[in-house]
Design an enzyme around this catalytic site. Structure first.
Site, short mmCIF file in Angstrom:
data_model
loop_
_atom_site.label_atom_id
_atom_site.label_comp_id
_atom_site.label_asym_id
_atom_site.label_seq_id
_atom_site.Cartn_x
_atom_site.Cartn_y
_atom_site.Cartn_z
N GLU A 1 0.86 -1.19 0.00
CA GLU A 1 0.00 0.00 0.00
C GLU A 1 0.90 1.23 0.00
O GLU A 1 1.99 1.22 0.61
CB GLU A 1 -0.85 -0.01 1.28
CG GLU A 1 -1.61 1.26 1.59
CD GLU A 1 -2.10 1.32 3.03
OE1 GLU A 1 -1.36 0.91 3.94
OE2 GLU A 1 -3.26 1.77 3.23
N ASN B 1 -6.90 6.31 -1.45
CA ASN B 1 -5.83 5.37 -1.16
C ASN B 1 -6.09 4.20 -2.11
O ASN B 1 -7.02 3.41 -1.87
CB ASN B 1 -5.90 4.94 0.31
CG ASN B 1 -4.70 4.10 0.71
OD1 ASN B 1 -4.03 3.52 -0.15
ND2 ASN B 1 -4.44 3.99 2.01
N LYS C 1 -9.47 2.16 -1.53
CA LYS C 1 -9.63 1.62 -0.18
C LYS C 1 -10.97 2.01 0.44
O LYS C 1 -11.32 3.20 0.53
CB LYS C 1 -8.48 2.12 0.70
CG LYS C 1 -8.39 1.48 2.07
CD LYS C 1 -7.13 1.95 2.75
CE LYS C 1 -6.93 1.30 4.10
NZ LYS C 1 -5.63 1.75 4.72
N GLU D 1 -5.80 8.80 7.86
CA GLU D 1 -6.36 8.36 6.58
C GLU D 1 -7.74 8.94 6.33
O GLU D 1 -8.11 9.24 5.20
CB GLU D 1 -6.38 6.83 6.49
CG GLU D 1 -4.98 6.23 6.47
CD GLU D 1 -4.98 4.77 6.06
OE1 GLU D 1 -4.48 3.94 6.83
OE2 GLU D 1 -5.48 4.46 4.97
N CYS E 1 -4.74 -2.85 3.18
CA CYS E 1 -4.44 -2.68 4.59
C CYS E 1 -5.58 -2.97 5.56
O CYS E 1 -5.92 -4.11 5.78
CB CYS E 1 -3.85 -1.30 4.82
SG CYS E 1 -2.79 -1.30 6.27
N ASN F 1 0.50 -0.96 5.29
CA ASN F 1 1.45 -0.25 6.15
C ASN F 1 0.85 -0.34 7.55
O ASN F 1 -0.17 0.34 7.81
CB ASN F 1 1.55 1.24 5.81
CG ASN F 1 2.31 1.53 4.54
OD1 ASN F 1 3.43 2.01 4.57
ND2 ASN F 1 1.69 1.27 3.39
N1 ING Z 1 -2.95 0.56 8.89
C1 ING Z 1 -3.39 -0.20 10.02
C2 ING Z 1 -4.07 -1.49 9.61
O1 ING Z 1 -5.28 -1.65 9.61
C3 ING Z 1 -4.51 -0.26 12.18
C4 ING Z 1 -4.23 0.59 10.95
C5 ING Z 1 -3.48 -0.91 12.86
C6 ING Z 1 -5.81 -0.43 12.60
C7 ING Z 1 -3.77 -1.73 13.96
C8 ING Z 1 -6.11 -1.24 13.70
C9 ING Z 1 -5.08 -1.88 14.38
O2 ING Z 1 -3.30 -2.42 9.35
C10 ING Z 1 -3.60 0.91 7.75
N2 ING Z 1 -2.90 1.65 6.86
O3 ING Z 1 -4.77 0.60 7.54
#
Ligand code: ING
Length: 302
Positions: free
Chosen positions: A46, A109, A126, A145, A170, A195
């Site tokens: 991503e 995205n 996304k 985001e 993601c 990411n």
């Molecule tokens: N990053 C993370 C993901 O869903 C996140 C955001 C991390 C949400 C951990 C919840 C817990 O992998 C992106 N870019 O969506």
């Protein structure tokens, strides 16, 4: 058998100052390596072309705009498309998309799926945008985001590479609906760049489970829909923020058949039989035989 040789194109950190050409050169090196390993396609992360910029609060339009691609392919991404055409290898590329529609700028995205002739087969935007939209200084770093992107509104699938292919990005991978909507359209392989910071500000007690939750989500999505799932990280310590690796290829059985072992630029290839989906799609997850949509109405209600 309908084999497709899939290469994970995991990227290590991309720093704020790294130019697009610098990153594209890393990706081209990996594309050559994937081709040498007889890959039909290479999957990049991503937002692969830049650092994960939603980690910062920005207000000025031009400061935000710099992170987005106005054209795909564009001047700076053309070399990647040309190499793909020369080598006859396809790819999935996650990037920040700017679209001008009726004179209004829209920001997404996005990811594109590109065939062996370097033609764009499809584009995905996304749907599940995590994080927040206003500055939240209590966080070690931001996750804006919801501020910088508009959400997509569908999960298309495409006939390509001798099968039915889908895309996600993601946070989408954490939502069962993502895979099921594509599974109901016959998806046999779903590509997902990500990411993911190790630290999740709203729930730091989950930090130690970040890799587990990544693999769990990919494995569940694959098994529950009898399809292959390919998850590819932008990994490592990027601008001081540790992001998980965990890139892997999951079979319809839910088994991980290939995985990266570093948090840098790494190419790993698996020999995937798309026909292997059938033993799940025709039995355990035979949607026509076993699903009960009349009982699921809460899922699509707002
Ligand atoms: N990053 C993370 C993901 O869903 C996140 C955001 C991390 C949400 C951990 C919840 C817990 O992998 C992106 N870019 O969506």
């Amino acid at each position: 058998s309908r084999y497709i040789n899939v290469a994970i194109g995991q990227l290590g950190p991309v720093n704020r100052e790294d130019s697009r050409p610098l990153v594209i050169n890393r990706m081209m090196k990996m594309m050559r390596e994937a081709k040498a390993l007889a890959a039909d396609i290479i999957i990049y992360p991503e937002l692969a072309l830049t650092t994960f910029f939603p980690r910062w609060y920005m207000e000025k339009e031009e400061e935000i705009d710099q992170w987005f691609e106005k054209d795909m392919p564009g001047k700076e991404t053309n070399p990647l498309f040309s190499l793909a055409k020369e080598l006859k290898i396809g790819f999935y590329l996650g990037y920040a998309e700017k679209e001008i529609k009726n004179g209004v700028a829209h920001y997404y995205n996005s990811a594109v799926l590109v065939d062996k002739n370097a033609d764009i087969i499809g584009k995905y935007r996304k749907v599940h945008l995590p994080g927040h939209s206003e500055h939240e200084p209590w966080r070690r770093f931001q996750h804006l985001e919801k501020r910088y992107f508009e959400p997509g509104d569908r999960f298309p699938v495409w006939s390509a590479f001798n099968g039915v292919m889908g895309m996600a990005l993601c946070n989408d991978r954490r939502w069962p609906e993502t895979y099921r909507v594509m599974g109901l359209q016959g998806a046999e392989m779903i590509f997902i760049g990500y990411n993911t910071p190790v630290h999740n500000a709203p729930a730091p007690q989950h930090d130690d489970l970040s890799l587990f939750h990544n693999t769990l989500s990919l494995q569940a999505g694959a098994y529950h829909n009898g399809c292959w799932v390919v998850g590819v990280a932008k990994a490592g310590c990027e601008e001081g923020i540790e992001q998980i690796g965990g890139s892997c290829i999951v079979a319809p059985s839910g088994e991980v058949v290939a995985a990266c072992i570093t948090k840098g630029d790494e190419v790993v290839v698996a020999h995937c039989d798309l026909d292997f989906c059938q033993i799940y799609k025709r039995t355990t997850f035979n949607f026509d035989l076993h699903r009960q949509p009349h009982a699921y109405k809460e899922i699509t209600q707002y």
